[in-house]
Design a protein around this motif. Structure first.
Motif, short mmCIF file in Angstrom:
data_model
loop_
_atom_site.label_atom_id
_atom_site.label_comp_id
_atom_site.label_asym_id
_atom_site.label_seq_id
_atom_site.Cartn_x
_atom_site.Cartn_y
_atom_site.Cartn_z
N UNK A 610 3.41 6.30 3.41
CA UNK A 610 2.06 5.75 3.50
C UNK A 610 1.96 4.47 2.68
N UNK A 611 2.36 4.53 1.41
CA UNK A 611 2.28 3.35 0.54
C UNK A 611 3.25 2.27 0.98
N UNK A 612 4.45 2.68 1.42
CA UNK A 612 5.45 1.69 1.86
C UNK A 612 4.93 0.91 3.06
N UNK A 613 4.28 1.59 3.99
CA UNK A 613 3.73 0.91 5.15
C UNK A 613 2.67 -0.10 4.78
N UNK A 614 1.78 0.28 3.86
CA UNK A 614 0.75 -0.65 3.42
C UNK A 614 1.35 -1.82 2.66
N UNK A 615 2.42 -1.55 1.87
CA UNK A 615 3.03 -2.61 1.06
C UNK A 615 3.67 -3.68 1.95
#
Length: 1006
Positions: A610-615
């Motif tokens: 989730x965070x990697x995709x937003x980053x």
């Protein structure tokens, strides 16, 4: 001396000229120069003054010259203006060398007429050996000592003079920093030559009649004897006056070798007619003072292989064959180099070096700390330890770093990307500054010192001698600045966590493309070693600085990624983030130098899709990982102001919406990063999510209204938050539940239609292809079958005529979210009597119980194990919230404490009012919090929103990774949930349904 110029005219002008020349005692200077001019014959005072003006301390020089004139005026008379200025320059920086020349005035002419170059090592050896063996055989005893010391000081004076004039005009005080390395190397060469000459004198002394002890000629002849230079001499960065650290190695008779070593030391530093040169310090040898003074090569190697401590390998970085049998010395150095560069593999190596540096500072007298240029905070040791630690940690796998000198090693560290270029340049400049100051302080009295002067006069002379400042105040400012910046850079480099991480890596080196590397990747947890090597190759290939830095970082980053749940995905995400930040100079610098960023980034990418995709959509967010404050939720007012401003500046509604979605996505990323790396807890996340969602909704409504302002007056519209959004208790897996209110009559469809268009447009505009945002209006009256927007009067009419209990229950968590606040206040004035009813009878109670039982029977997904459902399962979120909402429906009219949209706040109030036992409240809170945490963690792990606790070990490991819990005990998560939910269900059944453990209510059975 032959002189030109005229005497200063007039008493006032005359004294001011002496002041401009740097004299402190003006009348004494005028009288002294007059007396000197008389003694030198036809010299003009102005010519004498011209030479004295270049001296750091003209008062002291004048006194020395008067003494010269008394004993040997003819030598001074023979000097031309050039030689006169050079002599004044030398004596002004070193009155001690002036005293030496008083004893040996015959050296002056040759000294000041030197060709302006430094002697090579071979030349220095030849001159010193010739001095101690004037007739081909070395002088023994004190005769040899004195000959050695006179020649050494003559050569030292030449090096000092070169240092003083090489960086600028001899008519002004030059900046000596550019010449520092050449000068330090020349001083080291002089020390080597002195040791070589001392060996010759020592051998002659041991063979002389009457010597004690006397060594047999054959034993001395067969003896191979080598001196190993350590410390600054070994690094060829020696001071003007410093202990020369050495070790002695021999092959032959040990008694003869020890006697020779002692004679070498005596020749250099024992009292005699000529003063000692410096201390020969052999305490860095194995076992220090307790160990034998001389060892064989085999004994040395045995000690370092078995017994040496970390600091001893650090000392060996600078080891160099200095004098005697250079071949034997080189054998020792070559044999110990692999041990030096492998020493960082020792347990707690970095910590031991760090503690050693701290102990050095602790041993300084407290009064001396602000003046310690060598050992104190911000001094030379900070730079040297920083460089040496980086060398030892990285040098095992990077031969470019296997250098002795501090400045060459610092340049290599910068070139290979271990230190930021600007940081390296600042450290190098500050190192030169400190060393020049140290040289000038030692040169003055030819004694070892590392303490800055404490008096105004001492600082003034040092400023003039160094050429680094014009006066004492400027020098003090420079010293304070250098000390502060060196300390900051030392703390940044010396305590960087990457050092400890690199040092803790196993011996295997990652060599791209090799089978061993792939096996290593597989062994630490990479499922696809082939893919991992491709990503690594993309990051590290080439000769660019960024590729070098990535190569330096990759072993540690891989190890940290391997500690995450999905290292393969983490490495892919790291590659994408790195490529996105390719042109950002701060990115690699942050990973290399940051105290937290690199480790946090790998944890984030390997544990949260989730965070990697937003980053990927906001790669500059990596910068937040360095500071906890940057990961904290933004102030809601500031965020709302930012969004409103951005929305108002866009030319089209679509561009405004795109910008607002970007800011919203940025803030969700900030919260996700903070939660995964452990800076934020669920309460912080809920607060941040609420602020981000409400700011976006409010700003988006304003943008919609402003871009349709020319068509017709947009209707007043208020968005009411419902569910967990209304309660301010959102997690990453929560929906954004809303209802929409506008003005108009109960049947005023004309007023409602524009509002419906606004809400429809809002739903479309907030939809983010990179981050799904779904506005859920299903909690409105009549649910999905009811109108999307109602007027306030329509709500009033509906609730008065048709409202059922569950709709009153839904209103318990209603609060203003966005839009018209006055309209929201009118809505709540209408809704409060409905959600906080004055009477709540048995029929309403039975209705709530019936609906809850129906929800459990009908809404649970088919085939789903109820015990694993975090929301609808036994003891889950639904149980806790329904029980609390029932208590609110029953008692909020009587007890205002219960009139809150927050589940946990209402639970706490119910416990305080005695409506539920405190122990039961704790059980319910634990279940609610755990279920909420697990839902959010699951979303962070795989990017999907789900209410069921998974059974797959990998998903459970992903949840554990997000929560910072051991991933090898995933069954503990399930067991913990079952335990907590069972206890919560028991409380729920007793308090909500009134169950006894052995009976069920009929309506539930039905």
């Amino acid at each position: 001396m032959a002189a030109t110029g005229t005497a200063p005219g007039g008493r006032r002008g005359e004294l001011s000229a002496y002041a401009r020349a740097g004299f402190q005692h003006l009348t004494a200077a005028r009288d002294g120069i007059g007396a000197l001019a008389e003694r030198l014959g036809d010299c003009e005072p102005a010519a004498l003054l011209e030479g004295l003006a270049v001296a750091a301390d003209p008062d002291a020089v004048l006194m020395l010259l008067l003494r010269f004139a008394e004993t040997d005026a003819d030598r001074l008379v023979l000097l031309d203006a050039f030689g006169w200025r050079r002599l004044c320059l030398l004596l002004g920086a070193s009155p001690a060398l002036g005293v030496f020349l008083l004893r040996h005035p015959g050296l002056i002419a040759g000294l000041v007429a030197r060709d302006g170059r430094l002697p090579s090592g071979e030349e220095a050896r030849a001159e010193l050996l010739a001095a101690v063996a004037p007739r081909g055989e070395a002088l023994a005893g004190e005769a040899g000592w004195n000959a050695l010391r006179v020649k050494y000081r003559e050569l030292l004076a030449g090096v000092a003079l070169f240092d003083l004039v090489s960086a600028g005009s001899h008519e002004e005080m030059p900046d000596a920093r550019p010449a520092f390395e050449a000068v330090a190397a020349a001083l080291s060469a002089l020390a080597d030559a002195a040791l070589e000459a001392a060996i010759a004198v020592g051998r002659a002394t041991l063979l002389a009649e009457g010597s004690a002890p006397r060594v047999a000629p054959d034993k001395l002849a067969d003896l191979r004897f080598a001196v190993i230079a350590m410390g600054k001499c070994g690094a060829e960065e020696l001071n003007v006056v410093s202990d020369v650290d050495v070790m002695f190695i021999a092959d032959g008779d040990e008694r003869a070798a020890t006697a020779l070593a002692r004679e070498v030391m005596r020749a250099i530093h024992d009292p005699s007619l000529e003063l000692p040169l410096w201390q020969v310090d052999a305490n860095l040898r194995p076992e220090g003072r307790q160990g034998p003074l001389v060892r064989t090569l085999g004994s040395m190697l045995h000690y370092y292989e078995r017994w040496a401590k970390a600091w001893e390998f650090q000392a060996l970085i600078k080891a160099r064959a200095s004098a005697g049998d250079l071949q034997l010395g080189e054998e020792f150095v070559a044999a110990t180099r692999p041990l030096v560069w492998a020493s960082s593999n020792r347990e707690d190596f970095v910590g031991s070096v760090q503690r050693m540096r701290e102990r050095v500072t602790e041993h300084i007298a407290q009064d001396d700390v602000p003046y310690q240029i060598k050992l104190g905070p911000g001094g030379l040791r900070d730079i040297e330890f920083s460089v040496q630690l980086l060398q030892l940690v990285h040098g095992q796998h990077d031969e470019h770093l296997q250098l002795r000198g501090t400045l060459p090693a610092l340049r290599a560290l910068v070139e290979d990307g271990y230190i930021a270029r600007t940081d390296g340049e600042r450290l190098g400049e500050h190192y030169r500054t400190l060393r020049v100051l140290e040289h000038r302080m030692q040169l003055r009295e030819l004694r070892r010192t590392a303490l800055m002067p404490r008096d105004e006069e001492g600082l003034r002379v040092l400023a003039r001698a160094s050429g680094l400042a014009r006066n004492a105040a400027e020098l003090t400012t420079l010293w304070d600045t250098v000390r502060r910046e060196v300390r900051e850079l030392h703390l940044k480099i010396f305590y960087a966590p990457l050092l400890s991480a690199v040092a803790a890596l196993p011996d295997e080196e990652f060599v791209l493309g090799t089978e061993a590397a792939k096996a290593r990747l597989a062994s630490i947890g990479f499922v696809d070693p082939e893919g991992a090597t491709r990503h690594l190759a993309a990051l590290t290939s080439g000769s660019s600085r960024s590729a070098k830095i990535q190569r330096n970082l990759s072993p540690v980053l891989l190890q940290w990624l391997a500690e995450g749940t999905d290292p393969d995905f983490g490495l892919l995400a790291f590659r994408k983030v790195s490529e996105a930040n390719r042109n950002s100079s701060w990115y690699l610098r942050l990973l290399r130098d940051g105290s937290l960023a690199a480790e946090r980034l790998t944890k984030l990418l390997a544990n949260s899709r989730f965070a990697a995709g937003l980053l990927e959509s906001h790669p500059e967010g990596v910068a937040w990982l360095e500071r906890d404050d940057d990961l904290a939720p933004r102030d809601p007012k500031a965020l709302l102001s930012e969004m409103r401003s951005l929305g108002s500046r866009r030319s089209s509604l679509e561009s405004a919406a795109e910008r607002l979605r970007g800011v919203h996505r940025r803030e969700i990323l900030r919260l996700a990063m903070g939660r995964v790396v452990g800076v934020l807890d669920d309460t912080d996340v809920a607060r941040g999510l609420d602020g981000a969602h409400t700011a976006m909704l409010d700003a988006m409504l304003i943008a919609i209204r402003s871009h349709h302002a020319g068509e017709a007056e947009p209707p007043e519209l208020a968005l009411i938050g419902m569910g967990r959004f209304g309660g301010g208790e959102l997690g990453f897996a929560s929906d954004i539940d809303l209802i929409a209110v506008t003005r108009g009559g109960a049947a005023a469809s004309a007023a409602v239609s524009p509002a419906v268009r606004m809400v429809t447009e809002l739903r479309s505009l907030v939809s983010d292809p990179r981050f799904p945002v779904d506005l859920d209006f299903d909690l409105r009256p009549e649910g999905k079958n009811g109108p999307l927007v109602r007027s306030l009067e329509s709500y009033r009419s509906y609730y008065e005529r048709w409202s059922v209990t569950w709709e009153a229950q839904a209103l318990l968590r209603a609060r203003h979210a966005a839009g018209d606040t006055a309209l929201s206040e009118e809505f709540f004035a209408m809704a409060d009597p409905i959600r906080f009813p004055a009477e709540f009878g048995e029929s309403q109670l039975r209705e709530v119980r019936r609906i809850k039982a129906r929800v459990e029977n009908e809404r649970l997904p088919q085939g789903q194990d109820p015990s694993m459902h975090l929301k609808l399962g036994p003891g889950g979120i639904s149980d806790v919230e329904w029980l609390i909402q029932l208590l609110q429906l029953q008692h909020a009219a009587e007890h205002p404490q219960l009139r809150t949209v927050s589940t946990l706040a209402a639970l706490e109030a119910a416990a305080q009012l005695g409506l539920i036992a405190a122990e039961d409240a704790e059980t319910l809170e634990e279940a609610w919090r755990l279920a909420s945490t697990l839902r959010s963690a699951l979303r962070l792990w795989n990017g999907r929103a789900t209410d069921a606790l998974p059974r797959d070990w990998r998903d459970l490991a992903g949840i554990a990774g997000v929560l910072g819990e051991p991933r090898d005990r995933t069954s503990d998560l399930i067991e913990r949930w079952h335990s907590v939910s069972r206890r919560a269900r028991a409380v729920f059944e007793r308090e909500f349904f009134g169950y006894r453990e052995d009976a069920l209510f009929p309506e539930v059975q039905a």
